[in-house]
Design an enzyme around this catalytic site. Structure first.
Site, short mmCIF file in Angstrom:
data_model
loop_
_atom_site.label_atom_id
_atom_site.label_comp_id
_atom_site.label_asym_id
_atom_site.label_seq_id
_atom_site.Cartn_x
_atom_site.Cartn_y
_atom_site.Cartn_z
CG ASP A 495 34.58 50.85 38.38
OD1 ASP A 495 35.50 50.84 37.56
OD2 ASP A 495 34.55 50.14 39.40
CG ASP A 559 40.25 47.79 42.71
OD1 ASP A 559 40.20 48.67 41.84
OD2 ASP A 559 39.28 47.10 43.05
C1 GAL Z 1 36.38 48.16 40.93
C2 GAL Z 1 36.77 49.48 41.54
C3 GAL Z 1 36.59 49.37 43.03
C4 GAL Z 1 35.13 49.05 43.32
C5 GAL Z 1 34.68 47.81 42.55
C6 GAL Z 1 33.19 47.57 42.67
O1 GAL Z 1 36.58 48.22 39.56
O2 GAL Z 1 38.09 49.78 41.22
O3 GAL Z 1 36.99 50.55 43.66
O4 GAL Z 1 34.36 50.16 42.99
O5 GAL Z 1 35.00 47.91 41.19
O6 GAL Z 1 32.75 46.44 41.98
#
Ligand code: GAL
Length: 745
Positions: A495, A559
């Site tokens: 990520d 998200d």
């Molecule tokens: C976001 C991601 C989510 C989750 C989150 C965890 O950037 O899109 O799906 O993984 O971080 O902190």
């Protein structure tokens, strides 16, 4: 001193909560000025030259376009003492101001009564608070409150960007009363499905005060499409102090039925109302005969440990065998778990056989030994939409056990992915990443999963920190990939998060690719297969280049959350990346938001209606999207279980051709998405995106590109609908879907 009972009420206005039927004094408008001056809090200040502004719309929409910074709203309101007289408790006043965007201070007749967020000039700097409805309660005897006279509510707002001002629900004033001590919990107990379309549901009514409260509860079930009342009951409720009472209803239900609950407190006749949309199950129960489900093709690299569990339903015990199983692999006849290694590249075709006392099932299966993994979209569970950063080994295990016990494992649900929140605060002295105390033994965890034929996923970021502020992999890529492999990890979600600060102001494509290439190298040099999930929210059209860094799937969006706006905004825009989906290279419109979700400690029932949930699963299957559940499986209800165990629907997602559906028809009320399948047939989703029940007519030949006559099968009901000559008409609930498979004759 004044008595302020509660300052900021950060309370949830979800679509279940209808209204608090008090005697409300509405405050639809205010005086408005840009700028900032402490004098404007004073009741003496003369604002007659200020412009009027609506309190239910942001200032951008009221001729203050693109304005960011400080501004003040002043509401003049006469509060009649009749409001107090008509109430029973008479001791405090509620002032509700809707949503204020962003940080704010509220003064009542010059007294600061509530502050949310903080201003740039405050000691800690600017803290945003735009999502919070602002409510405060003031003692009815407060010296600064003027009954039957002009009162000034002055609101100092600082907006750091985007829309600003007061907006959302209409601001109002009313008296706090007995009814405010009563809550109705309507989501805790799931709907139970009895025979012959009968459903039962119980709710609880709670009294949070030390006074006895009498009232009555009326429950009504109404079918949205016809307006027909299917059930009606009114009953007396007596709640002793701090007591709770459960009340049940059971009735013959149907599609798109809403259950309305109204509690009326008898002394004041004030009411609270809530509602539940009643889920409905379309698919009949599994048969006792054996049936093989899930993927028909599987990719593995030469020499990597092989693990695949044959997903099969039907009564246990079942005996598994495989015809033409290649050398190097063996199958456990009791569990259907295939293990071993295959050294040589190539395509291996075989036949799975499952027997039980009711019969036998056979199915062709292909293993492709080569470089490509995830030949069908990954299916499983991820901790994020459920537990957020409060994830722990124990919480994950409770979902794993439920996935097995409730039989999801027999439908192809395989990956168990730990998202953010597992990492310790410090690396080991030699720089290795280590799990925090919530994950005492990663290797034992993956061994447990592998023993069941399941797979383990983990999460990191190419930056120094993950999005949740945990340690990322920056400068430790090879070390981390090696740790994952040693632990037995099968899947990595990588990520972007804090890596954004490593990028230049206008990053080039190469800059985005660099960290993902680094991790690709690290993963692919491990002696096991690790599915590589890129998460950078679709930046630089990742669907065009994700394969260059050997990504097996890539997020195409930001998200998701459990609202129709989010589902609609993300799902129905996936026609852009759709042409790029193929085996081993999947667009990921983010995880599923059905069941009990919460992104943290406290879970709630998804806010998607049952029809929206049918749409969610149908659309994701049409898109060949990864299917990652994000709910607490240990609290799975019958409806959600039914949604994720329909093998005909799952087969659309897992179709070996690996194409994603395209939008074949769109107007403002409905959309038709069509997906080509390996056997030459087509899956079609007819989505009603309007807010009303509709009869939708489509031309099968036009949307599918050719043909004159078609066999049509309803996928949710698993029923043949007959032969159709082009024209096909279907009734679809608002935000719902008719999901069919058609074969040209
Ligand atoms: C976001 C991601 C989510 C989750 C989150 C965890 O950037 O899109 O799906 O993984 O971080 O902190």
């Amino acid at each position: 001193m004044l008595k302020i009972i509660l300052l900021v009420g950060v309370f949830c206005i979800n679509n279940n909560v209808l209204a608090q039927a008090h005697q409300n004094l509405s405050m639809p408008s205010a005086k408005f000025s840009k700028g900032d001056n402490k004098q404007w809090a004073s009741p003496e200040f003369n604002d007659s030259q200020w412009k009027n502004i609506s309190t239910t719309a942001n200032w951008e929409s009221q001729s203050y376009n693109s304005y960011d910074g400080f501004a003040w709203c002043r509401i003049h309101v006469t509060i009649p003492s009749s409001l107090k007289q008509k109430s029973f408790l008479k001791d405090s006043l509620r002032i509700f101001l809707g949503k204020i965007d962003d940080a704010s201070e509220v003064f009542l007749n010059g007294e600061l009564v509530v502050k949310s967020g903080s201003f740039p000039s405050d000691a800690g700097g600017y803290v945003s608070a735009y999502y919070q409805p602002v409510e405060f309660h003031v003692s009815a005897n407060a010296a600064f409150l003027h009954w039957d006279k002009d009162n000034i509510i002055s609101i100092r707002v600082y907006d750091g960007g985007g829309n600003g001002g007061m907006y959302g629900p209409m601001p109002f004033i009313n008296m706090m009363d007995l009814i405010d001590a009563v809550t109705m919990e309507t989501d805790e107990d799931p709907f139970l499905f009895l025979n012959n379309n009968k459903v039962s549901k119980s709710i609880s009514i709670d009294n949070h005060s030390d006074k006895e409260i009498d009232g009555s509860l009326s429950v009504r079930a109404v079918q949205q499409s016809t307006g027909k009342e299917l059930y009606q009951k009114k009953q007396a409720v007596r709640l002793a102090s701090f007591a709770s009472q459960k009340i049940g209803a059971s009735f013959i239900s149907g599609e798109a039925v809403t259950l309305f609950y109204t509690f009326t407190e008898s002394k004041t006749k004030k009411t609270i109302e809530k509602k539940n949309v009643v889920p409905y199950i379309l698919t009949s129960k599994e048969s006792s005969e054996p049936k093989i489900n899930g993927a028909k093709v599987f990719g593995v690299r030469p020499g990597s440990p092989f693990l695949f569990r044959i997903p099969a339903t039907g009564e246990s015990p079942k005996i598994f065998s495989i015809k033409d199983l290649p050398d190097g692999l063996s199958v456990d006849e009791n569990t259907g778990i295939i293990t071993g290694t295959l050294k040589n590249r190539g395509e291996y075709k075989m036949e799975f056989i499952v027997k039980n006392k009711s019969g036998e099932a056979k199915r062709d299966f292909t293993i492709k030994v080569g470089d490509l993994l995830a030949l069908t979209p990954p299916m499983g569970w991820n901790s994020w939409n459920c537990w957020g950063l409060s994830v722990s080994d124990a919480k994950v295990k409770s979902s794993v056990d439920a996935l097995i016990d409730k039989g999801l494992i027999n439908h192809g649900w395989t990956y168990i992915n730990i998202d953010d929140g597992w990492e310790a605060a410090q690396r080991s002295p030699s720089g290795e990443i280590i799990p925090n105390e919530k994950f005492p033994d990663m290797k034992a965890f993956t061994d447990y999963l592998h023993g069941k034929g399941l797979k383990a996923g983990i999460y990191s970021s190419p930056g120094d920190q993950t999005c949740g502020g945990y340690l990322g992999s920056l400068h430790h890529e090879m070390q981390d990939a090696t740790s994952y492999a040693n632990w037995g990890i099968d899947y990595l979600k990588y990520d972007l998060c804090s890596y954004e600060k490593e990028l230049s102001k206008n990053p080039t494509l190469e800059e985005y690719q660099r960290p993902y290439k680094l991790m690709e190298k690290a993963l692919r040099s491990q002696p096991r297969d690790i599915v590589y999930s890129l998460c950078e929210y679709g930046l630089k059209d990742v669907w065009k280049w994700g394969h260059e860094v050997d990504g097996n799937l890539w997020r195409t969006t930001g998200d998701i959350n459990d609202s129709w706006e989010s589902l609609y905004g993300i799902g129905f825009r996936q026609d852009v990346p759709a042409p790029y989906a193929k085996p081993g290279r999947w667009n990921d419109p983010d995880m599923l938001t059905i069941g009990k979700v919460g992104w943290g400690e406290h879970l709630h029932e998804t806010h998607l209606t049952p029809d929206e949930q049918y749409t969610h699963i149908s659309l994701w299957s049409l898109l060949s999207a990864p299917l990652l559940l994000g709910c607490d499986l240990s609290r799975l209800d019958d409806f959600t279980l039914n949604l994720i165990t329909n093998d005909e629907v799952i087969a659309i997602d897992q179709d070996p051709l690996g194409k994603a559906a395209h939008k074949a028809f769109v107007n403002k009320d409905y959309q038709v998405w069509v997906k080509d399948l390996e056997d030459g047939s087509k899956a079609i989703g007819i989505f009603n995106v309007s807010d009303h029940y509709s009869s939708i007519k489509i031309n099968l030949a036009t949307v599918s590109g050719s043909g004159k006559s078609f066999d049509v099968r309803d996928l949710w009901r698993q029923k043949d609908l007959g032969v159709f000559n082009s024209e096909f008409t279907t009734n679809v609930q608002s935000h719902g879907v008719t999901f069919i498979k058609i074969k040209m004759r």
